[in-house]
Write an enzyme that holds these catalytic residues in place. Structure first.
Site, mmCIF file in Angstrom:
data_model
loop_
_atom_site.group_PDB
_atom_site.id
_atom_site.type_symbol
_atom_site.label_atom_id
_atom_site.label_comp_id
_atom_site.label_asym_id
_atom_site.label_seq_id
_atom_site.Cartn_x
_atom_site.Cartn_y
_atom_site.Cartn_z
ATOM 1 N N THR A 13 34.283 41.861 68.310
ATOM 2 C CA THR A 13 35.537 41.873 69.074
ATOM 3 C C THR A 13 36.680 42.535 68.321
ATOM 4 O O THR A 13 37.519 43.215 68.915
ATOM 5 C CB THR A 13 35.932 40.413 69.419
ATOM 6 O OG1 THR A 13 34.913 39.890 70.260
ATOM 7 C CG2 THR A 13 37.259 40.328 70.132
ATOM 8 N N ASP A 57 27.531 44.668 69.077
ATOM 9 C CA ASP A 57 27.940 43.301 69.368
ATOM 10 C C ASP A 57 27.018 42.464 68.496
ATOM 11 O O ASP A 57 25.815 42.743 68.424
ATOM 12 C CB ASP A 57 27.700 43.019 70.860
ATOM 13 C CG ASP A 57 28.162 41.624 71.259
ATOM 14 O OD1 ASP A 57 29.062 41.540 72.093
ATOM 15 O OD2 ASP A 57 27.604 40.624 70.744
ATOM 16 N N SER A 58 27.532 41.441 67.827
ATOM 17 C CA SER A 58 26.687 40.773 66.827
ATOM 18 C C SER A 58 25.510 40.028 67.455
ATOM 19 O O SER A 58 24.600 39.609 66.749
ATOM 20 C CB SER A 58 27.511 39.854 65.938
ATOM 21 O OG SER A 58 27.877 38.692 66.618
ATOM 22 N N SER A 59 25.506 39.870 68.766
ATOM 23 C CA SER A 59 24.325 39.271 69.408
ATOM 24 C C SER A 59 23.116 40.181 69.236
ATOM 25 O O SER A 59 21.969 39.748 69.402
ATOM 26 C CB SER A 59 24.574 39.044 70.896
ATOM 27 O OG SER A 59 25.685 38.204 71.041
ATOM 28 N N ASP A 90 29.900 35.975 66.967
ATOM 29 C CA ASP A 90 28.802 35.202 67.569
ATOM 30 C C ASP A 90 27.692 34.873 66.577
ATOM 31 O O ASP A 90 27.165 33.761 66.582
ATOM 32 C CB ASP A 90 28.210 35.950 68.775
ATOM 33 C CG ASP A 90 29.169 35.951 69.961
ATOM 34 O OD1 ASP A 90 30.162 35.199 69.927
ATOM 35 O OD2 ASP A 90 28.923 36.702 70.919
ATOM 36 N N THR A 278 19.321 18.167 61.057
ATOM 37 C CA THR A 278 19.922 17.334 62.096
ATOM 38 C C THR A 278 20.673 18.158 63.146
ATOM 39 O O THR A 278 21.231 19.208 62.841
ATOM 40 C CB THR A 278 20.860 16.263 61.495
ATOM 41 O OG1 THR A 278 21.544 15.604 62.575
ATOM 42 C CG2 THR A 278 21.893 16.852 60.555
ATOM 43 N N GLN A 279 20.673 17.628 64.362
ATOM 44 C CA GLN A 279 21.461 18.259 65.438
ATOM 45 C C GLN A 279 22.954 18.001 65.241
ATOM 46 O O GLN A 279 23.782 18.668 65.871
ATOM 47 C CB GLN A 279 21.041 17.681 66.792
ATOM 48 C CG GLN A 279 19.627 18.033 67.174
ATOM 49 C CD GLN A 279 19.176 17.368 68.476
ATOM 50 O OE1 GLN A 279 19.981 16.875 69.261
ATOM 51 N NE2 GLN A 279 17.887 17.368 68.715
ATOM 52 N N CYS A 280 23.301 17.016 64.411
ATOM 53 C CA CYS A 280 24.727 16.711 64.182
ATOM 54 C C CYS A 280 25.348 17.849 63.378
ATOM 55 O O CYS A 280 24.699 18.428 62.512
ATOM 56 C CB CYS A 280 24.878 15.421 63.388
ATOM 57 S SG CYS A 280 24.195 13.995 64.235
HETATM 58 N N1 ASP Z 1 30.354 39.156 71.175
HETATM 59 C C1 ASP Z 1 31.198 39.410 70.034
HETATM 60 C C2 ASP Z 1 30.295 39.620 68.832
HETATM 61 O O1 ASP Z 1 29.805 38.701 68.272
HETATM 62 C C3 ASP Z 1 32.157 38.294 69.847
HETATM 63 C C4 ASP Z 1 33.119 38.423 68.685
HETATM 64 O O2 ASP Z 1 33.123 39.340 67.891
HETATM 65 O O3 ASP Z 1 33.954 37.527 68.544
HETATM 66 O O4 ASP Z 1 30.063 40.729 68.449
#
Ligand code: ASP
Length: 343
Positions: A13, A57-59, A90, A278-280
């Site tokens: 972003t 995009d980091s995804s 992300d 743990t999920q916590c």
């Molecule tokens: N979707 C974006 C990413 O991870 C979100 C961000 O940068 O905040 O690349």
């Protein structure tokens, strides 16, 4: 001597702009980022930039991208005193966790940052994050040694050890948390470093080594009430699988239904590595506290202590890439390698 910092722009972003046609956020040219933050030029250190191509995009950040990033840092290691990595929020915690393991003998700062609002927007958090990250990456003591020679994440006034972070909010500027380890620095009028919490090399001068083999044959099983036997059996029985992270309840507990325990003990007999986290978001696995946890321990499940999921995954990828034998991996999992667990 003048200090030097390399800003590595990978996407996210911070460097995005709204597409006038479909209104989605898309990456823009890195040169524009610096024109949005002319203050960077006022630093008394040299700041160079490197832009990944393509920007992502980091995804879309996969282990191959982590390897490219590690290679770039190694290639430029002798030329700079510190590195700032601009990365999407992300998966920033995954990449920072992975790099913390992959960069062996690190003696220089690698500070990850990004933003929740693009840098060109009026209320952006990107400017403050970038400027503070550069300042932290260039900070040195009287002997010229970096103050924070670790892989870290800086966001909204807080510097955390990267492998302790999780992305906590998709809304707030304070997007990251490190619930099981204190901040390494906080910024206000001054930058206050938490020196006692920062990890320093035992001895300086060991060359940086990067680990370029990652084994990703890992599955994550998040335990939930109502889990179906055929689903668990299919996941744990996945062909080629070497490890399963069990994301358990509370301090490391899972159901004691017979079919579930049978699957876990069969997996152990097959030599699968099973790691309990743990999920916590705060606290630690303790497989001695309840009968439900003791059962898992008896079946060869190793404790992930207070590791985040991101760090557990990265540690497994790294160790499995390094050791062909699962017993070696299990032994190393029980060690605190990069400050990722509190033991
Ligand atoms: N979707 C974006 C990413 O991870 C979100 C961000 O940068 O905040 O690349």
């Amino acid at each position: 001597m003048e200090r030097s910092i390399l800003i590595i722009y990978t996407g996210g972003t911070i460097g995005m702009k709204q597409d006038p046609v479909d209104f989605t956020l898309k990456p823009f040219n890195f040169g524009q980022i610096l024109s949005e933050v002319p203050e960077i030029r006022k630093f008394v250190c040299r700041v160079d930039t490197y832009s990944f191509s393509p920007l992502i995009d980091s995804s879309d950040a996969q282990p191959e991208f982590w390897i490219d990033l590690a290679r770039l840092i190694k290639k430029e290691y002798a030329n700079y005193d510190g590195f700032v990595v601009l990365h999407g929020t992300d998966t920033m915690s995954f990449t920072a966790s992975a790099l913390s393991f992959m960069l062996e003998n690190l003696e220089k700062p690698v500070v990850f940052t990004g933003s929740q609002l693009p840098i060109g927007m009026l209320r952006t958090d990107g400017k403050e994050n970038l400027i503070s990250a550069v300042e932290i990456a260039s900070a040195a003591d009287e002997q010229g040694r970096p103050i924070v020679p670790e892989v870290t994440v800086f966001f909204d006034s807080h510097l955390y050890r990267g492998n302790r972070t999780i992305k906590y909010s998709a809304e707030n500027f304070w997007a990251f948390r490190s619930e099981n380890a204190p901040a390494l620095a906080d910024t206000g009028i001054h930058i206050k470093y938490n020196i006692d919490e920062i990890r320093y090399p035992k001895q300086y001068g060991t060359p940086l080594k990067i680990s370029e083999t990652l084994d990703t044959d890992v599955a994550i099983l998040k335990i939930f009430p109502g889990m179906r036997e055929n689903m668990v059996r299919a996941l744990v029985g996945t062909k080629g699988l070497r490890a399963v992270i069990l994301e358990t309840f509370g301090s490391g507990n899972a159901p004691t239904q017979k079919w579930f325990l049978d699957i876990i003990s069969e997996a152990d007999r097959r030599g699968l590595i099973m790691m309990n986290i743990t999920q916590c978001i705060a606290g630690c696995v303790d497989m001695e506290a309840y009968a439900t946890g003791i059962e898992l321990k008896k079946m060869g499940v190793v404790s992930g202590y207070d590791s985040t999921l991101e760090a557990a995954l990265a540690k497994l990828f790294y160790l499995m890439g390094k050791y062909a034998n699962n017993d070696d991996v299990k032994r190393e999992l029980n060690k605190n390698l990069r400050g990722e667990i509190s033991i």
